[in-house]
Write an enzyme that holds these catalytic residues in place. Structure first.
Site, PDB file in Angstrom:
ATOM      1  N   SER A 100      -4.302  14.348  13.962  1.00 33.73           N
ATOM      2  CA  SER A 100      -4.601  14.701  12.581  1.00 33.73           C
ATOM      3  C   SER A 100      -4.407  13.479  11.714  1.00 33.73           C
ATOM      4  CB  SER A 100      -3.705  15.846  12.094  1.00 33.73           C
ATOM      5  OG  SER A 100      -2.346  15.453  12.108  1.00 33.73           O
ATOM      6  N   HIS A 114      -9.583  14.076   5.199  1.00 33.44           N
ATOM      7  CA  HIS A 114      -8.719  14.703   6.208  1.00 33.44           C
ATOM      8  C   HIS A 114      -9.553  14.977   7.453  1.00 33.44           C
ATOM      9  CE1 HIS A 114      -7.768  18.696   8.085  1.00 33.44           C
ATOM     10  NE2 HIS A 114      -6.639  18.075   8.315  1.00 33.44           N
ATOM     11  N   ASN A 116      -8.913  16.563  11.699  1.00 37.55           N
ATOM     12  CA  ASN A 116      -7.973  17.121  12.662  1.00 37.55           C
ATOM     13  C   ASN A 116      -8.764  17.642  13.848  1.00 37.55           C
ATOM     14  OD1 ASN A 116      -6.713  19.888  13.710  1.00 37.55           O
ATOM     15  ND2 ASN A 116      -5.027  18.575  13.062  1.00 37.55           N
ATOM     16  N   HIS A 153     -22.083  15.116   4.445  1.00 34.23           N
ATOM     17  CA  HIS A 153     -22.607  16.291   5.138  1.00 34.23           C
ATOM     18  C   HIS A 153     -23.727  15.930   6.115  1.00 34.23           C
ATOM     19  CE1 HIS A 153     -20.408  19.734   3.505  1.00 34.23           C
ATOM     20  NE2 HIS A 153     -20.231  18.969   2.448  1.00 34.23           N
ATOM     21  N   HIS A 183      -5.386  31.167  -4.820  1.00 33.00           N
ATOM     22  CA  HIS A 183      -4.694  31.452  -6.077  1.00 33.00           C
ATOM     23  C   HIS A 183      -5.257  30.644  -7.248  1.00 33.00           C
ATOM     24  CE1 HIS A 183      -2.398  28.104  -4.225  1.00 33.00           C
ATOM     25  NE2 HIS A 183      -2.246  27.679  -5.468  1.00 33.00           N
ATOM     26  N   GLY A 266       9.071  24.927  14.713  1.00 26.59           N
ATOM     27  CA  GLY A 266      10.202  24.011  14.756  1.00 26.59           C
ATOM     28  C   GLY A 266       9.805  22.580  15.021  1.00 26.59           C
ATOM     29  N   GLY A 267       8.593  22.202  14.583  1.00 25.86           N
ATOM     30  CA  GLY A 267       8.095  20.855  14.813  1.00 25.86           C
ATOM     31  C   GLY A 267       8.818  19.808  13.976  1.00 25.86           C
ATOM     32  N   ARG A 268       8.400  18.571  14.133  1.00 23.23           N
ATOM     33  CA  ARG A 268       9.035  17.440  13.463  1.00 23.23           C
ATOM     34  C   ARG A 268       8.574  17.393  12.004  1.00 23.23           C
ATOM     35  NH1 ARG A 268       8.250  11.729  12.783  1.00 23.23           N
ATOM     36  NH2 ARG A 268      10.223  10.585  12.998  1.00 23.23           N
TER      37      ARG A 268
END
Length: 319
Positions: A100, A114, A116, A153, A183, A266-268
């Site tokens: 990512s 971005h 990933n 695109h 939101h 519980g990742g870094r």
């Protein structure tokens, strides 16, 4: 469900892609380099194990901050973010790997980008193994340019074309739906590609598509960087950039599946949150001035559009 696929080829591609992205972004910046933080998660209770390479570039000539993560982890139980769309996989052990990246440029006329790409597998003694690919790339401009949006695109479509004419429209629309700040009732940017849970084509074809998406990110982004990096800007443009970065923070912390997966499993933490911008500004009930360049972003760019249809109209002489 297909048999458990081989993963060494996926791992090799992801590591090579991280290296290629690192070299290209360093060359584009021309001043700063990435610092690598190689990490390994020790096995404690067996909940999560594995490691990765986090690379961060700071205070460059072009990029204020850029981060590129490679990770490969295993765990004993898929977190809720990974089973929300596939509840039948709840409770399974898993293996996850991916690359990512997020690039936050210094110049407000250069958009944030971005990308990933990832591979998941989930195992159970009671059922056949499940696996799938996911990922994509999207663009978040602060000051929009039609030719940048069309180029982005067009390149996204090129990544999809070998896999069928229906692939780009399908994953473009999925991206528009996914990168939407509910939101705020507004898109995060101008979209691109997004796909998840992809295994319907079989392993080899799905993996080839993943590689095509990963390989098309740099051709999609770097020409835009080169066009906009030297445009003059002032305090007004910088303030608007920092304000709009706040939307990026809101989406990543509230909705982003990768962020939620990392935190829930519980990742870094430092690697998970390297996607956030180094500087950001929140302002109560701010509105752009009417008929301003800032209002044009909202009116013309922050809404789902068929950018390639716009290109066709321009080429045919239409408005």
């Amino acid at each position: 469900m297909p048999e458990y696929p081989p993963v060494p080829s996926v791992l090799a591609y992801l590591r090579e892609l991280q290296d290629r992205l690192t070299q290209a972004l360093e060359a584009a910046d021309g001043a700063a380099t990435f610092a690598e933080d190689a990490w390994q998660r020790p096995v404690s209770d067996g909940a999560l194990a594995g490691g990765g390479r986090t690379r961060v570039l700071r205070n460059g000539a072009v990029f204020e901050q850029a981060g590129i993560n490679f990770s490969h982890v295993t765990g004993t139980r898929l977190p809720p973010s990974a089973t929300a769309q596939r509840p039948e996989l709840a409770g399974r052990s898993f293996e996850a790997m991916g690359v990512s990246l997020v690039v936050h440029p210094r110049n407000p006329y250069v958009p944030t980008s971005h990308a990933n790409i990832r591979f998941f597998s989930a195992a159970s003694e009671q059922a056949e193994p499940a696996w799938w690919f996911g990922g994509g790339f999207d663009l978040t401009p602060y000051y929009g340019f039609e030719d940048d949006s069309i180029h982005w695109h067009r390149t996204a479509r090129a990544a999809c074309e070998p896999f069928g004419p229906e692939v780009y429209p399908r994953f473009k629309q999925w991206c528009d739906r996914y990168f939407f700040i509910k939101h705020r009732d507004e898109p995060r940017g101008i979209g691109g590609l997004f796909f998840d849970d992809l295994n319907e084509w079989g392993f080899e074809r799905c993996f080839a598509f993943l590689q095509s998406v990963g390989d098309h990110y740099l051709p999609a982004y770097l020409p835009i960087v080169e066009r906009r990096r030297t445009l003059a800007y002032g305090e007004r443009e910088r303030a608007f950039q920092l304000y709009r970065r706040g939307r990026y923070v809101e989406f990543n912390l509230v909705y982003d599946r990768g962020t939620l997966f990392g935190l829930q499993s519980g990742g870094r933490t430092e690697s998970i949150l390297m996607s956030l911008p180094p500087l950001v500004r929140f302002e109560y009930a701010w509105q752009p001035e009417p008929d301003s360049p800032e209002s044009r972003l909202y009116e013309h760019f922050l809404r789902p559009r068929d950018w390639l249809a716009l290109e066709d109209r321009q080429n045919s002489g239409g408005g």
